[in-house]
Design an enzyme around this catalytic site. Structure first.
Site, PDB file in Angstrom:
ATOM      1  CG  ASP A 175      -4.348  11.979   3.349  1.00  0.00           C
ATOM      2  OD1 ASP A 175      -4.471  12.470   2.202  1.00  0.00           O
ATOM      3  OD2 ASP A 175      -4.520  12.641   4.379  1.00  0.00           O
ATOM      4  CB  SER A 176      -8.033   8.085   1.079  1.00  0.00           C
ATOM      5  OG  SER A 176      -8.618   8.276   2.358  1.00  0.00           O
ATOM      6  N   GLY A 177      -7.908  11.377   1.778  1.00  0.00           N
ATOM      7  CA  GLY A 177      -8.819  12.495   1.991  1.00  0.00           C
ATOM      8  C   GLY A 177      -9.916  12.146   2.978  1.00  0.00           C
ATOM      9  N   GLY A 178     -10.101  10.863   3.234  1.00  0.00           N
ATOM     10  CA  GLY A 178     -11.175  10.425   4.123  1.00  0.00           C
ATOM     11  C   GLY A 178     -11.082  11.034   5.512  1.00  0.00           C
ATOM     12  CG  PHE A 179      -8.006  11.682   9.326  1.00  0.00           C
ATOM     13  CD1 PHE A 179      -8.422  10.913  10.405  1.00  0.00           C
ATOM     14  CD2 PHE A 179      -7.381  12.897   9.589  1.00  0.00           C
ATOM     15  CE1 PHE A 179      -8.210  11.331  11.707  1.00  0.00           C
ATOM     16  CE2 PHE A 179      -7.158  13.320  10.893  1.00  0.00           C
ATOM     17  CZ  PHE A 179      -7.580  12.536  11.951  1.00  0.00           C
ATOM     18  CG  ASP A 217     -10.175   5.251   5.850  1.00  0.00           C
ATOM     19  OD1 ASP A 217     -10.062   6.324   5.233  1.00  0.00           O
ATOM     20  OD2 ASP A 217      -9.608   5.038   6.939  1.00  0.00           O
ATOM     21  CD  GLN A 259     -10.791   3.580  10.176  1.00  0.00           C
ATOM     22  OE1 GLN A 259     -10.913   3.688  11.398  1.00  0.00           O
ATOM     23  NE2 GLN A 259     -10.143   4.483   9.437  1.00  0.00           N
ATOM     24  N   GLY A 281      -7.714   5.475  12.037  1.00  0.00           N
ATOM     25  CA  GLY A 281      -8.707   5.759  13.057  1.00  0.00           C
ATOM     26  C   GLY A 281      -8.156   5.758  14.466  1.00  0.00           C
ATOM     27  CG  ASP A 314       1.010  10.356   9.032  1.00  0.00           C
ATOM     28  OD1 ASP A 314       0.476  11.443   9.275  1.00  0.00           O
ATOM     29  OD2 ASP A 314       0.391   9.277   9.136  1.00  0.00           O
ATOM     30  CB  CYS A 344      20.900  17.511  17.491  1.00  0.00           C
ATOM     31  SG  CYS A 344      19.883  17.586  16.004  1.00  0.00           S
ATOM     32  CB  CYS A 387      19.629  19.456  12.828  1.00  0.00           C
ATOM     33  SG  CYS A 387      19.154  20.707  14.038  1.00  0.00           S
ATOM     34  CB  CYS A 442      21.665  21.348  17.130  1.00  0.00           C
ATOM     35  SG  CYS A 442      19.984  21.067  17.716  1.00  0.00           S
ATOM     36  CG  HIS A 473      16.009  20.262  16.956  1.00  0.00           C
ATOM     37  ND1 HIS A 473      17.176  19.550  17.163  1.00  0.00           N
ATOM     38  CD2 HIS A 473      15.163  19.913  17.957  1.00  0.00           C
ATOM     39  CE1 HIS A 473      17.042  18.829  18.266  1.00  0.00           C
ATOM     40  NE2 HIS A 473      15.833  19.021  18.770  1.00  0.00           N
TER      41      HIS A 473
HETATM   42 ZN   LIG Z   1      19.001  19.682  16.115  1.00  0.00          ZN
END
Ligand SMILES: [Zn+2]
Length: 333
Positions: free
Chosen positions: A60-64, A114, A157, A184, A234, A272, A274, A277, A303
């Site tokens: 990311d740009s760091g803006g947030f 931004d 935005q 945003g 994300d 699942c 994973c 699990c 998980h």
């Molecule tokens: Zn799992």
């Protein structure tokens, strides 16, 4: 994209991320600039080598972070000045500086710097932020040193003002960028407003380029945004929940500390695949969480990341076989 704030998705190794089905990982420019600094990452051979992640990465740009976390910030046309929460030093972040840092970090996708207005905000303030974000985007494009190696995405935005969102999207698209993001959102507004913003913005972003909804990654929000055309997400939720002893299980959120799991010797989710699990019981997870053991955080994070990625995989399969709106009707309503 699982979030690897400081070039690590908390408590998960790259091998575990790969096993969870992660295709792309996000890292935060703001945090990496403060520690260890982009020069160290660059000397290590870039982010991929530094953290040993072989797949695509996005910064990311760091803006947030500057707009949401920093105290004592000052916004001007040139950029933002703020005090480092780590050591108190004054830092000046501009579109040029953000891009230079992201060029040094070396992610595959980098984001424009931004201005992210808070929620709620006056229309006039949001309008000014949209205009400034556009001017800053043009400076980001000019500053970008390696457009052949790193794709620069612009960020729409516009707060909760749908006409501003549409205008912002249209002016960004005129710059013909390799991808576009809706920013945003998820800044404290009700979930219903997120859906309205996405529905009003996504149609104005080209369908043949990646469309990225920033900071969103829960079941319903993803399903609805995918229906509107969003491709990338994300979210810190799967790992943050893991650190708080919580698991996402087939659309629900469970607190593993709960006494009802104390003598439950079944798998967390038998469907699942994973490692958590497949090898451990709810009783053991309950014990790890109550004992504040790190392994509990790792297993639950693993998980949760697996679960959300499987959710998007199921959506992808249902889209390909034309069953999305019927199979996911309960998430889309
Ligand atoms: Zn799992």
């Amino acid at each position: 994209m699982p979030v690897g704030t400081s070039a690590t998705v908390k408590t998960l190794s790259p091998a575990q991320l790969e096993a969870a089905g992660s295709q792309m990982v996000l890292a935060n420019t703001y945090h990496l600039h403060l520690q260890p600094g982009e020069d160290i990452v660059k000397r290590a051979g870039g982010l991929h080598r530094f953290m040993n992640w072989k797949g695509p990465m996005l910064t990311d740009s760091g803006g947030f972070q500057v707009f949401s976390l920093s105290q004592l910030r000052k916004i001007a046309e040139e950029g933002v000045t703020f005090r480092s929460p780590r050591d108190g030093r004054i830092i000046h972040l501009t579109p040029e500086r953000s891009i230079a840092i992201q060029n040094a970090l070396g992610a595959d996708v980098i984001m424009a710097f931004d201005e992210c207005p808070p929620y709620p905000a006056e229309r006039s303030a949001v309008e000014a932020a949209v205009d400034r974000t556009y001017r800053w985007l043009k400076r980001c494009i000019d500053a970008h040193a390696q457009p052949d190696k790193q794709a620069l995405f612009g960020i729409v935005q516009g707060g909760v003002f749908l006409d501003l969102r549409r205008e912002a999207a249209q002016s960004l698209v005129s710059l013909d960028l390799p991808g576009y993001a809706i920013g945003g959102v998820s800044v404290g507004e009700p979930a219903e407003l997120i859906h309205e913003i996405v529905d009003a913005t996504a149609p104005y972003l080209p369908a043949d380029k990646p469309r990225y909804l920033m900071g969103v990654g829960t079941y319903r929000e993803m399903a609805k945004a995918i229906a509107a055309g969003i491709d990338l997400f994300d979210c810190v939720i799967p790992t943050r929940l893991g650190r708080h002893g919580a698991a996402l299980v087939q659309g629900e959120r469970w607190n593993l500390k709960n006494a009802r799991f104390r003598e439950d010797f079944t798998s967390l989710d038998s469907t699942c695949p994973c490692y958590c699990c497949q090898h451990f019981t709810r009783a053991y997870l309950n014990h790890l969480v109550r004992s504040k053991e790190v392994l509990g955080i790792t297993l639950l994070s693993l998980h949760n990341v697996t679960e959300l990625i499987r959710f998007t995989q199921r959506i992808r399969e249902s889209i390909l076989s034309d069953r999305f709106t019927t199979e996911f009707a309960n998430w889309l309503s």
